[in-house]
Design a protein around this motif. Structure first.
Motif, PDB file in Angstrom:
ATOM      1  N   MET A   1       5.695   7.911   2.616  1.00 18.92           N
ATOM      2  CA  MET A   1       6.180   7.235   1.410  1.00 18.92           C
ATOM      3  C   MET A   1       7.136   6.115   1.800  1.00 18.92           C
ATOM      4  O   MET A   1       7.530   5.988   2.965  1.00 18.92           O
ATOM      5  CB  MET A   1       6.849   8.250   0.480  1.00 18.92           C
ATOM      6  CG  MET A   1       5.863   9.277  -0.069  1.00 18.92           C
ATOM      7  SD  MET A   1       6.636  10.635  -0.987  1.00 18.92           S
ATOM      8  CE  MET A   1       7.294   9.764  -2.413  1.00 18.92           C
TER       9      MET A   1
ATOM     10  N   SER B   1      -0.912  10.337   6.325  1.00 19.13           N
ATOM     11  CA  SER B   1      -1.500   9.952   5.042  1.00 19.13           C
ATOM     12  C   SER B   1      -0.548  10.169   3.878  1.00 19.13           C
ATOM     13  O   SER B   1      -0.806   9.698   2.774  1.00 19.13           O
ATOM     14  CB  SER B   1      -2.789  10.752   4.798  1.00 19.13           C
ATOM     15  OG  SER B   1      -2.500  12.137   4.705  1.00 19.13           O
ATOM     16  N   GLY B   2       0.554  10.897   4.108  1.00 19.64           N
ATOM     17  CA  GLY B   2       1.505  11.171   3.036  1.00 19.64           C
ATOM     18  C   GLY B   2       2.807  10.421   3.178  1.00 19.64           C
ATOM     19  O   GLY B   2       3.792  10.745   2.497  1.00 19.64           O
TER      20      GLY B   2
ATOM     21  N   ARG C   1       1.169   4.057  -2.989  1.00 18.30           N
ATOM     22  CA  ARG C   1       0.998   5.490  -2.703  1.00 18.30           C
ATOM     23  C   ARG C   1       2.219   6.283  -3.157  1.00 18.30           C
ATOM     24  O   ARG C   1       2.097   7.371  -3.736  1.00 18.30           O
ATOM     25  CB  ARG C   1       0.768   5.707  -1.216  1.00 18.30           C
ATOM     26  CG  ARG C   1       0.556   7.181  -0.833  1.00 18.30           C
ATOM     27  CD  ARG C   1       0.711   7.381   0.658  1.00 18.30           C
ATOM     28  NE  ARG C   1      -0.209   6.538   1.383  1.00 18.30           N
ATOM     29  CZ  ARG C   1       0.031   6.058   2.615  1.00 18.30           C
ATOM     30  NH1 ARG C   1       1.166   6.341   3.215  1.00 18.30           N
ATOM     31  NH2 ARG C   1      -0.860   5.312   3.223  1.00 18.30           N
ATOM     32  N   THR C   2       3.400   5.733  -2.912  1.00 20.93           N
ATOM     33  CA  THR C   2       4.632   6.404  -3.322  1.00 20.93           C
ATOM     34  C   THR C   2       4.696   6.579  -4.836  1.00 20.93           C
ATOM     35  O   THR C   2       5.024   7.660  -5.333  1.00 20.93           O
ATOM     36  CB  THR C   2       5.850   5.596  -2.841  1.00 20.93           C
ATOM     37  OG1 THR C   2       5.819   5.486  -1.414  1.00 20.93           O
ATOM     38  CG2 THR C   2       7.150   6.257  -3.266  1.00 20.93           C
TER      39      THR C   2
ATOM     40  N   ALA D   1       0.831  -1.212   0.000  1.00 22.27           N
ATOM     41  CA  ALA D   1       0.000   0.000   0.000  1.00 22.27           C
ATOM     42  C   ALA D   1       0.864   1.260   0.000  1.00 22.27           C
ATOM     43  O   ALA D   1       0.582   2.220  -0.734  1.00 22.27           O
ATOM     44  CB  ALA D   1      -0.928  -0.011   1.212  1.00 22.27           C
ATOM     45  N   VAL D   2       1.916   1.258   0.809  1.00 22.50           N
ATOM     46  CA  VAL D   2       2.801   2.424   0.857  1.00 22.50           C
ATOM     47  C   VAL D   2       3.548   2.587  -0.464  1.00 22.50           C
ATOM     48  O   VAL D   2       3.734   3.713  -0.954  1.00 22.50           O
ATOM     49  CB  VAL D   2       3.790   2.307   2.032  1.00 22.50           C
ATOM     50  CG1 VAL D   2       4.791   3.460   2.014  1.00 22.50           C
ATOM     51  CG2 VAL D   2       3.051   2.295   3.356  1.00 22.50           C
TER      52      VAL D   2
ATOM     53  N   SER E   1      -0.660  16.003   4.064  1.00 20.91           N
ATOM     54  CA  SER E   1      -1.468  15.216   3.143  1.00 20.91           C
ATOM     55  C   SER E   1      -0.631  14.912   1.903  1.00 20.91           C
ATOM     56  O   SER E   1       0.385  15.564   1.652  1.00 20.91           O
ATOM     57  CB  SER E   1      -2.725  15.991   2.737  1.00 20.91           C
ATOM     58  OG  SER E   1      -2.368  17.158   2.009  1.00 20.91           O
ATOM     59  N   PRO E   2      -1.053  13.932   1.100  1.00 17.86           N
ATOM     60  CA  PRO E   2      -0.350  13.692  -0.170  1.00 17.86           C
ATOM     61  C   PRO E   2      -0.335  14.922  -1.073  1.00 17.86           C
ATOM     62  O   PRO E   2       0.624  15.120  -1.834  1.00 17.86           O
ATOM     63  CB  PRO E   2      -1.158  12.550  -0.799  1.00 17.86           C
ATOM     64  CG  PRO E   2      -1.761  11.839   0.368  1.00 17.86           C
ATOM     65  CD  PRO E   2      -2.072  12.901   1.372  1.00 17.86           C
TER      66      PRO E   2
ATOM     67  N   ARG F   1       2.185   6.589  -6.873  1.00 18.23           N
ATOM     68  CA  ARG F   1       1.129   7.511  -7.275  1.00 18.23           C
ATOM     69  C   ARG F   1       1.566   8.960  -7.082  1.00 18.23           C
ATOM     70  O   ARG F   1       1.346   9.821  -7.944  1.00 18.23           O
ATOM     71  CB  ARG F   1      -0.139   7.213  -6.468  1.00 18.23           C
ATOM     72  CG  ARG F   1      -1.417   7.725  -7.106  1.00 18.23           C
ATOM     73  CD  ARG F   1      -2.642   7.107  -6.482  1.00 18.23           C
ATOM     74  NE  ARG F   1      -2.680   7.307  -5.043  1.00 18.23           N
ATOM     75  CZ  ARG F   1      -2.833   6.342  -4.151  1.00 18.23           C
ATOM     76  NH1 ARG F   1      -2.943   5.097  -4.540  1.00 18.23           N
ATOM     77  NH2 ARG F   1      -2.871   6.604  -2.872  1.00 18.23           N
ATOM     78  N   ILE F   2       2.193   9.234  -5.941  1.00 13.80           N
ATOM     79  CA  ILE F   2       2.695  10.586  -5.676  1.00 13.80           C
ATOM     80  C   ILE F   2       3.794  10.945  -6.672  1.00 13.80           C
ATOM     81  O   ILE F   2       3.822  12.052  -7.218  1.00 13.80           O
ATOM     82  CB  ILE F   2       3.212  10.697  -4.225  1.00 13.80           C
ATOM     83  CG1 ILE F   2       2.039  10.651  -3.244  1.00 13.80           C
ATOM     84  CG2 ILE F   2       4.022  11.970  -4.017  1.00 13.80           C
ATOM     85  CD1 ILE F   2       2.449  10.614  -1.783  1.00 13.80           C
TER      86      ILE F   2
END
Length: 280
Positions: free
Chosen positions: A235, A232-233, A66-67, A62-63, A149-150, A69-70
Motif C-alpha cells: 500500500m 501484491s498487497g 490499490r490502497t 497504481a499503488v 495478498s490483498p 480499493r483495499i
C-alpha cells in the motif's frame, strides 16, 4: 464566569501542544516535499520535481489506486459486520448488552502486532484455515491467496477496524428515541419499514463517522500490508516508509505524504458535510 485571561491561560497549553507536535511537523513535511536529494545529500532548493515524479510515474498511481480499493473493501466489510452487530446490541440484546459490548471492544486492548501475527498463523500455508480445508478434503494443497495478498490485508484490517465502525454506529442507534420506533409500529409499519424509514436514516451520522474512521485509518496503514500483504498487497504507506528508510528519498516521501494528507482532509471535510446534512 471565568475571566478572559483565565480562558487564554487554560487554552495556551493545548494550543502549544497542537502547534508543536502537529502543525510544525506538517510544515516541515511540506517544506521537505519541495527539496531534493542529489548524490546522497539533501538539497534545500525549492522546486516541483517531486510532484512531477509523483504524477508522471504510473507505479505511484497504481499503488494509490490499490490502497484506496483495499480501504474501500475494508470499509464495506467493517460496515457489514459492525452495523448489524450495533443494531442487535441496541435493540435486541436485552440483559447481556453490557457484556456483549465489552466483548466487542476487547480487541482494542490487544496489541496490533499480536493480532497481525495471529492472522499470519491463521492464513499461512501451514495455518489453521488451510489445515481445516485439508481436513475437510476441500483442498489437496495449501490455498496460496490466503496469505501475502490483498485479501489477507482486507481480512486483517477488517478485524482491526470493525470496532471503530461499531462504536459510532452504536452511539447513534442508542440516541434514537424509542418513542419514534414505537410510533412507527403503532401506525402499522412492519419491522423492515421501521428500520428503513426510521432507524436507518437517523443512524446515518454514526454510519458516516464509522465509515470515515475505517477508510481513513486503512488508507494510512502500513503494518498490515507489511505483515500479511506481500508484494501484491503493498500500500501507499509502505512506499512512503521505504522512501524515508532504505531509499533515502525524504523529499519524494514527503510529497506522497502531502498528497495523502490532502486526500484525508478532503474525506473528513466531505464526511462532516454529509453528517450535518443527515443530523436531526
Amino acid at each position: 464566569m471565568y475571566s478572559k485571561a483565565y480562558k487564554k491561560l487554560v487554552a495556551l497549553p493545548p494550543l502549544l501542544w497542537v502547534g508543536l507536535f502537529l502543525l510544525v511537523p506538517y510544515a516541515l513535511m511540506l517544506a521537505h516535499s519541495f527539496w531534493a536529494v542529489h548524490d546522497g545529500m539533501l538539497v534545500r532548493q525549492p522546486d516541483l520535481h517531486n510532484y512531477v515524479t509523483l504524477f508522471s510515474k504510473p507505479v505511484y498511481a497504481a499503488v494509490l489506486v490499490r490502497t484506496m480499493r483495499i480501504a474501500a473493501a475494508v470499509t464495506l466489510c467493517s460496515l457489514l459486520l459492525g452495523y448489524p452487530l450495533a443494531y442487535y446490541l441496541s435493540f435486541h440484546a436485552g440483559a447481556p448488552k453490557e457484556l456483549l459490548y465489552q466483548l466487542v471492544i476487547v480487541p482494542l486492548w490487544v496489541s496490533y502486532l499480536v493480532r497481525g501475527y495471529a492472522w499470519k498463523t491463521i492464513l499461512g500455508s501451514e495455518g489453521v484455515l488451510n489445515g481445516f480445508f485439508e481436513y475437510l478434503h476441500l483442498t489437496h494443497e495449501p490455498v496460496a491467496f490466503l496469505l501475502y495478498s490483498p485479501f489477507a490485508v482486507v481480512v486483517m484490517l477488517t478485524h482491526i477496524y470493525t470496532p471503530f465502525v461499531f462504536l459510532p454506529v452504536y452511539a447513534a442507534l442508542e440516541h434514537i428515541p424509542r418513542g419514534l420506533v414505537e410510533a412507527s409500529e403503532d401506525l402499522g409499519a412492519g419491522a423492515a419499514q421501521t428500520f428503513l424509514r426510521v432507524i436507518l436514516p437517523l443512524s446515518i451520522p454514526g454510519l458516516l463517522a464509522g465509515a470515515t474512521f475505517a477508510f481513513v485509518l486503512s488508507l494510512g496503514d502500513f503494518l498490515a500490508p507489511l505483515l500479511v500483504g506481500g508484494a501484491s498487497g503493498t500500500m501507499i504507506a509502505n512506499v512512503v516508509q521505504s522512501l524515508f528508510g532504505a531509499a533515502y528519498d525524504w523529499p519524494l516521501g514527503a510529497a506522497i505524504s502531502v498528497g495523502l494528507l490532502i486526500i484525508t482532509v478532503s474525506l473528513l471535510f466531505l464526511s462532516e458535510r454529509l453528517e450535518k446534512r443527515w443530523r436531526y
